[in-house]
Design a protein around this motif. Structure first.
Motif, PDB file in Angstrom:
ATOM      1  N   ASP A  77     -16.310   8.540 -11.845  1.00  0.00           N
ATOM      2  CA  ASP A  77     -16.499   9.865 -12.448  1.00  0.00           C
ATOM      3  C   ASP A  77     -17.912  10.019 -12.980  1.00  0.00           C
ATOM      4  O   ASP A  77     -18.516  11.107 -12.888  1.00  0.00           O
ATOM      5  CB  ASP A  77     -15.482  10.096 -13.561  1.00  0.00           C
ATOM      6  N   THR A  78     -18.450   8.940 -13.543  1.00  0.00           N
ATOM      7  CA  THR A  78     -19.830   8.977 -14.047  1.00  0.00           C
ATOM      8  C   THR A  78     -20.813   9.119 -12.886  1.00  0.00           C
ATOM      9  O   THR A  78     -21.816   9.840 -12.996  1.00  0.00           O
ATOM     10  CB  THR A  78     -20.138   7.707 -14.850  1.00  0.00           C
TER      11      THR A  78
ATOM     12  N   GLU B 240     -20.827  12.675 -11.916  1.00  0.00           N
ATOM     13  CA  GLU B 240     -21.488  13.484 -12.949  1.00  0.00           C
ATOM     14  C   GLU B 240     -23.007  13.350 -12.821  1.00  0.00           C
ATOM     15  O   GLU B 240     -23.749  14.342 -12.903  1.00  0.00           O
ATOM     16  CB  GLU B 240     -21.020  13.008 -14.332  1.00  0.00           C
TER      17      GLU B 240
ATOM     18  N   ASP C  91     -24.170  15.196  -9.625  1.00  0.00           N
ATOM     19  CA  ASP C  91     -24.181  16.654  -9.822  1.00  0.00           C
ATOM     20  C   ASP C  91     -25.399  17.083 -10.636  1.00  0.00           C
ATOM     21  O   ASP C  91     -26.071  18.087 -10.305  1.00  0.00           O
ATOM     22  CB  ASP C  91     -22.902  17.100 -10.532  1.00  0.00           C
ATOM     23  N   TYR C  92     -25.659  16.329 -11.702  1.00  0.00           N
ATOM     24  CA  TYR C  92     -26.791  16.674 -12.570  1.00  0.00           C
ATOM     25  C   TYR C  92     -28.112  16.552 -11.801  1.00  0.00           C
ATOM     26  O   TYR C  92     -28.969  17.454 -11.862  1.00  0.00           O
ATOM     27  CB  TYR C  92     -26.800  15.759 -13.788  1.00  0.00           C
TER      28      TYR C  92
ATOM     29  N   GLU D 293     -25.070  16.996 -21.930  1.00  0.00           N
ATOM     30  CA  GLU D 293     -23.833  17.772 -21.898  1.00  0.00           C
ATOM     31  C   GLU D 293     -24.168  19.242 -21.698  1.00  0.00           C
ATOM     32  O   GLU D 293     -25.115  19.774 -22.279  1.00  0.00           O
ATOM     33  CB  GLU D 293     -23.057  17.599 -23.201  1.00  0.00           C
TER      34      GLU D 293
END
Length: 423
Positions: free
Chosen positions: A155-156, A159, A162-163, A420
């Protein structure tokens, strides 16, 4: 652990995993119907048809080429140390000499793409590659498969990917805008040069007449249109051969690649034999215009030094026999070359060459001497302003590129957490 990656601190929940445990090496082949792919240092894996700068020949038996699926990691073994790798977005084929790796379900391919192309990992891949003289490095699968890969939870990884997709796209958009501005400035220079030789900078109010030159419409009435051979003599340089390369009387000489637009690259000049007759025939003196006979036909620069230096057959020396401004002729050649005047004269099935006879027959707009000086001065001044602007933009592109690489390295190593996003 290697010295390159020893400095990387593992964030909580992350681990080092040998590369070979995160992927499966694929040897799938026998799909000659798929399109060929290429691996570039700047882009990673792309469709071969989208680039014009891949000069490697495809093999005769495409059935032996390896199949690449979207999400596969592809390595050009001889260029891995430079960044010749990446995750493919396409289905296609690569050379059987490449590595094709299929990530397992515990690995996000996009994360792996960013990680392996980051500065710490390129350094590590360089370290484990083996030197192959004169200038290549090869990497073995046994060495690649044990490279320790930073592996956060899946999941990280997603993430982070995506970033970085979002942030690098934003940076690339800015870089593209800067590069487009550079292109427009370069086009501005070409326009100013053309306006200069046509008289629009110095004689905008003068009556005009049709030009007897195919690539010009009109010129001021007081301009002439002589053929180049009327005011200049031309000379091709000496042909390089085995005896000249190793014989006596070695002197440095300029070849085609040493001539750039309006300047010379004089680093590491080659030498060959120039006997007394050669030296009389092929010497350069200040005011000579040196013109490329092939390659970028017409590319030229004005020689301004007193060095004892000579030139190769791939170049024309154009020497004035009457009083004129050599840089004005260079700017005439500049406009003609940018308009592909010399290229369209060649046979499209062969390499274009500008023979001495053709060069002498070319006609150019020819203002009076004092106006030639003014035109050159105005063009030079505008080019200086544009060059300064281009240097600033190139500096900004470099900073953005460095920012992109630093961002990727800091995020994929866990040094910088993904910010975030406020909803």
């Amino acid at each position: 652990m290697t010295s390159v990656l020893d400095a990387v601190a593992l964030p909580p929940g992350w681990e080092f995993v040998p590369y070979g445990r995160l992927v499966e090496r694929s040897r799938e082949a026998d799909r000659p119907d798929l399109p060929p792919l290429s691996v570039f240092l700047d882009e990673g894996v792309v469709l071969r048809t989208t680039r014009e700068d891949n000069f490697n020949q495809l093999g005769s038996d495409m059935a032996k080429y390896l199949v690449v699926r979207p999400g596969d990691v592809v390595f050009n073994k001889l260029r891995t140390w430079q960044g010749g790798l990446g995750v493919s977005r396409y289905e296609g084929l690569v050379s059987p000499a490449y590595f094709v790796c299929r990530p397992t379900t515990r690995t996000e391919p996009r994360f792996l793409h960013y990680l392996l192309r980051s500065a710490p990992y390129l350094a590590e891949l360089s370290r484990v590659s083996k030197f192959m003289p004169p200038s290549q490095f090869d990497i073995l699968w046994d060495d690649l498969s044990i490279v320790p890969i930073l592996a956060p939870p899946i999941d990280t990884q997603r993430e982070i990917a995506d970033y970085l997709d979002s942030e690098t796209a934003r940076i690339e958009a800015l870089i593209s805008k800067k590069r487009r501005m550079i292109e427009l400035l370069e086009e501005r220079v070409d326009s100013v040069v053309f306006d200069g030789i046509c008289g629009r900078l110095t004689s905008p109010e003068s009556p005009v007449v049709p030009a007897s030159i195919e690539w010009l419409s009109t010129i001021p009435q007081h301009y002439g249109t002589p053929w180049l051979g009327a005011y200049h003599i031309t000379q091709l340089g000496k042909m390089l051969n085995a005896s000249a390369a190793s014989g006596p009387d070695q002197y440095p000489y300029i070849k085609n690649s040493n001539v750039r637009w309006d300047h010379f690259d004089l680093e590491d000049l080659p030498t060959m034999t120039f006997d007394a007759d050669d030296r009389r025939r092929c010497a350069l003196r200040p005011g000579d215009v040196v013109v490329c006979e092939g390659g970028e036909v017409g590319r030229s620069a004005v020689w301004s030094r007193d060095d004892k230096i000579f030139f190769q057959k791939a170049l024309h020396r154009v020497r004035p026999v009457t009083k004129n401004v050599p840089r004005f002729l260079m700017y005439c050649l500049w406009s003609a070359a940018k308009l592909n005047v010399f290229a369209v004269e060649g046979n499209q099935s062969t390499i274009v060459h500008l023979t001495g006879e053709k060069l002498r027959e070319h006609r150019f707009p020819w203002p009076p001497l004092e106006e030639q000086y003014r035109i050159v001065s105005l063009i030079d001044a505008e080019r200086e302003r544009v060059d300064e602007a281009i240097k600033r933009l190139e500096g900004q592109v470099l900073l953005l590129s460095e920012r992109r690489q630093a961002l990727i390295a800091s995020v994929v190593t866990g040094e910088m957490p993904v910010p975030e996003i406020e909803m």
